[in-house]
Design a protein around this motif. Sequence first.
Motif, PDB file in Angstrom:
ATOM      1  N   HIS A  33     -89.448 -43.793  79.199  1.00  0.00           N
ATOM      2  CA  HIS A  33     -88.845 -43.800  80.536  1.00  0.00           C
ATOM      3  C   HIS A  33     -89.848 -44.191  81.612  1.00  0.00           C
ATOM      4  O   HIS A  33     -89.537 -44.988  82.493  1.00  0.00           O
ATOM      5  N   THR A  34     -91.059 -43.638  81.525  1.00  0.00           N
ATOM      6  CA  THR A  34     -92.045 -43.942  82.565  1.00  0.00           C
ATOM      7  C   THR A  34     -92.611 -45.352  82.409  1.00  0.00           C
ATOM      8  O   THR A  34     -92.822 -46.046  83.394  1.00  0.00           O
ATOM      9  N   ASP A  35     -92.812 -45.795  81.167  1.00  0.00           N
ATOM     10  CA  ASP A  35     -93.556 -47.054  80.967  1.00  0.00           C
ATOM     11  C   ASP A  35     -92.674 -48.285  80.798  1.00  0.00           C
ATOM     12  O   ASP A  35     -93.103 -49.396  81.067  1.00  0.00           O
ATOM     13  N   GLN A  36     -91.448 -48.105  80.271  1.00  0.00           N
ATOM     14  CA  GLN A  36     -90.671 -49.284  79.889  1.00  0.00           C
ATOM     15  C   GLN A  36     -89.272 -49.392  80.487  1.00  0.00           C
ATOM     16  O   GLN A  36     -88.712 -50.471  80.518  1.00  0.00           O
TER      17      GLN A  36
ATOM     18  N   LYS B   6     -95.556 -47.659  89.007  1.00  0.00           N
ATOM     19  CA  LYS B   6     -95.100 -49.044  89.209  1.00  0.00           C
ATOM     20  C   LYS B   6     -94.028 -49.003  90.297  1.00  0.00           C
ATOM     21  O   LYS B   6     -93.410 -47.954  90.511  1.00  0.00           O
ATOM     22  N   ASP B   7     -93.810 -50.159  90.949  1.00  0.00           N
ATOM     23  CA  ASP B   7     -92.751 -50.187  91.963  1.00  0.00           C
ATOM     24  C   ASP B   7     -91.433 -50.577  91.294  1.00  0.00           C
ATOM     25  O   ASP B   7     -91.279 -51.709  90.847  1.00  0.00           O
TER      26      ASP B   7
ATOM     27  N   ILE C  98     -84.226 -45.933 101.532  1.00  0.00           N
ATOM     28  CA  ILE C  98     -85.359 -45.756 100.598  1.00  0.00           C
ATOM     29  C   ILE C  98     -84.865 -46.077  99.189  1.00  0.00           C
ATOM     30  O   ILE C  98     -84.051 -45.330  98.630  1.00  0.00           O
ATOM     31  N   VAL C  99     -85.321 -47.186  98.628  1.00  0.00           N
ATOM     32  CA  VAL C  99     -84.751 -47.610  97.338  1.00  0.00           C
ATOM     33  C   VAL C  99     -85.797 -47.842  96.254  1.00  0.00           C
ATOM     34  O   VAL C  99     -85.447 -48.187  95.131  1.00  0.00           O
ATOM     35  N   SER C 100     -87.093 -47.697  96.590  1.00  0.00           N
ATOM     36  CA  SER C 100     -88.091 -47.971  95.552  1.00  0.00           C
ATOM     37  C   SER C 100     -89.037 -46.790  95.370  1.00  0.00           C
ATOM     38  O   SER C 100     -89.228 -45.972  96.283  1.00  0.00           O
ATOM     39  N   THR C 101     -89.608 -46.725  94.169  1.00  0.00           N
ATOM     40  CA  THR C 101     -90.494 -45.604  93.824  1.00  0.00           C
ATOM     41  C   THR C 101     -91.728 -45.579  94.728  1.00  0.00           C
ATOM     42  O   THR C 101     -92.146 -44.527  95.181  1.00  0.00           O
ATOM     43  N   LYS C 102     -92.296 -46.754  94.982  1.00  0.00           N
ATOM     44  CA  LYS C 102     -93.523 -46.811  95.794  1.00  0.00           C
ATOM     45  C   LYS C 102     -93.242 -46.347  97.215  1.00  0.00           C
ATOM     46  O   LYS C 102     -94.042 -45.642  97.824  1.00  0.00           O
ATOM     47  N   HIS C 103     -92.075 -46.768  97.755  1.00  0.00           N
ATOM     48  CA  HIS C 103     -91.723 -46.380  99.115  1.00  0.00           C
ATOM     49  C   HIS C 103     -91.628 -44.853  99.205  1.00  0.00           C
ATOM     50  O   HIS C 103     -92.206 -44.225 100.093  1.00  0.00           O
ATOM     51  N   LEU C 104     -90.940 -44.243  98.216  1.00  0.00           N
ATOM     52  CA  LEU C 104     -90.784 -42.782  98.242  1.00  0.00           C
ATOM     53  C   LEU C 104     -92.140 -42.090  98.069  1.00  0.00           C
ATOM     54  O   LEU C 104     -92.462 -41.144  98.797  1.00  0.00           O
ATOM     55  N   ALA C 105     -92.954 -42.577  97.117  1.00  0.00           N
ATOM     56  CA  ALA C 105     -94.265 -41.945  96.882  1.00  0.00           C
ATOM     57  C   ALA C 105     -95.117 -42.013  98.152  1.00  0.00           C
ATOM     58  O   ALA C 105     -95.834 -41.069  98.495  1.00  0.00           O
ATOM     59  N   ASP C 106     -94.990 -43.135  98.864  1.00  0.00           N
ATOM     60  CA  ASP C 106     -95.744 -43.335 100.096  1.00  0.00           C
ATOM     61  C   ASP C 106     -95.299 -42.353 101.191  1.00  0.00           C
ATOM     62  O   ASP C 106     -96.120 -41.776 101.911  1.00  0.00           O
ATOM     63  N   ILE C 107     -93.982 -42.140 101.276  1.00  0.00           N
ATOM     64  CA  ILE C 107     -93.446 -41.197 102.276  1.00  0.00           C
ATOM     65  C   ILE C 107     -93.951 -39.780 101.979  1.00  0.00           C
ATOM     66  O   ILE C 107     -94.359 -39.050 102.880  1.00  0.00           O
ATOM     67  N   VAL C 108     -93.951 -39.419 100.676  1.00  0.00           N
ATOM     68  CA  VAL C 108     -94.420 -38.072 100.301  1.00  0.00           C
ATOM     69  C   VAL C 108     -95.895 -37.933 100.672  1.00  0.00           C
ATOM     70  O   VAL C 108     -96.313 -36.933 101.274  1.00  0.00           O
ATOM     71  N   TRP C 109     -96.663 -38.954 100.347  1.00  0.00           N
ATOM     72  CA  TRP C 109     -98.109 -38.951 100.636  1.00  0.00           C
ATOM     73  C   TRP C 109     -98.363 -38.678 102.119  1.00  0.00           C
ATOM     74  O   TRP C 109     -99.180 -37.850 102.494  1.00  0.00           O
TER      75      TRP C 109
END
Length: 295
Positions: free
Chosen positions: A106-109, A118-119, A176-187
């Motif tokens: 799930h995380t890698d593929q 990954k984004d 908010i639709v991407s993993t990077k965007h959400l991770a950035d908001i949390v950061w």
Amino acid sequence: MHEPVLLKEVLDIFNPRPGQTYIDATINGGGHARAIAERVGKNGRVIGMDWDCDIISEARKRNAERGIKNIDLVCETYRKIQDVARERGITDVDGVLFDLGFSSYHTDQSGRGFAFSKDEPLDMRYHPERDRKTAADIINTYPEKELSDMFMRYGEERFARRIARRIAEERRKKRIVSTKHLADIVWHGIPPPARNGRIHPATRVFQALRIAVNDELASVPLGLTAAASLLAPGGTIAVIAFHSLEDRIVKDFMKQQHTSGILRILTPKPVRPQPEEIHHNPRARSAMLRAATKN
Ligand SMILES: C[S@@+](CC[C@H](N)C(=O)[O-])C[C@H]1O[C@@H](n2cnc3c(N)ncnc32)[C@H](O)[C@@H]1O
């Protein structure tokens, strides 16, 4: 390929013998299932279930290539374990294994946003064809208070309220639709000194979202209760959990079944991986195995 955790310990607890029937309720890469299938032999049987149909398709291909014939693969949630057994004319089984949560596939593929390394699109559904709500739907539509409660309950996130507030502000500007965007908001949502901990600040938020998208904590007791009712007398249920929320559910379930005289607990404390296994497979470090046998 996903590395099976606590494999030796699971085999020691089950002690599978030729001709027996087992269900692996969360088969994924099939490491546990194949080891059990080898021991039950050609007169025995393993039913391998997974709620992710891509995983089941891959497992079918792999088993055909390897000439494995005694693993019957089914794409279904373990909530329906009794239906799956009934459809195959199985009334009782010698063991059921649950290895909860997600996998390195799930995380890698998968490309479904289970990790923020990954984004990817914020999806996180194990079964996109049947489950409607994605992680993006939750992040963009839940009221701020519900997001905060979710991060607190399913992620045990101490900055839940601040993070939820930040998400509510950001989504007013842009969905908010991407993993990077959400991770950035949390950061940016947590105090700067808290950004340098042992784990990435978004880890708990991602865990909470995955649990919410797939309704994981509600599934566990339903699956365990259904599986216990399928066990033959002397049959064993074994469950591997990866975080304290899941493990508490497993522990309470086994205690309650023990008190009712249905199951007898085999593991007064959860079995943990040996240091060599953690060294070889760091993902194993939080694994906790509990098992019980049918009276
Ligand atoms: C930790 S992995 C199992 C690893 C496996 N034991 C192995 O050796 O490769 C957990 C699996 O459970 C599946 N899963 C999650 N929720 C499920 C559910 N409700 N019913 C069936 N499978 C589920 C996931 O898709 C994932 O493949």
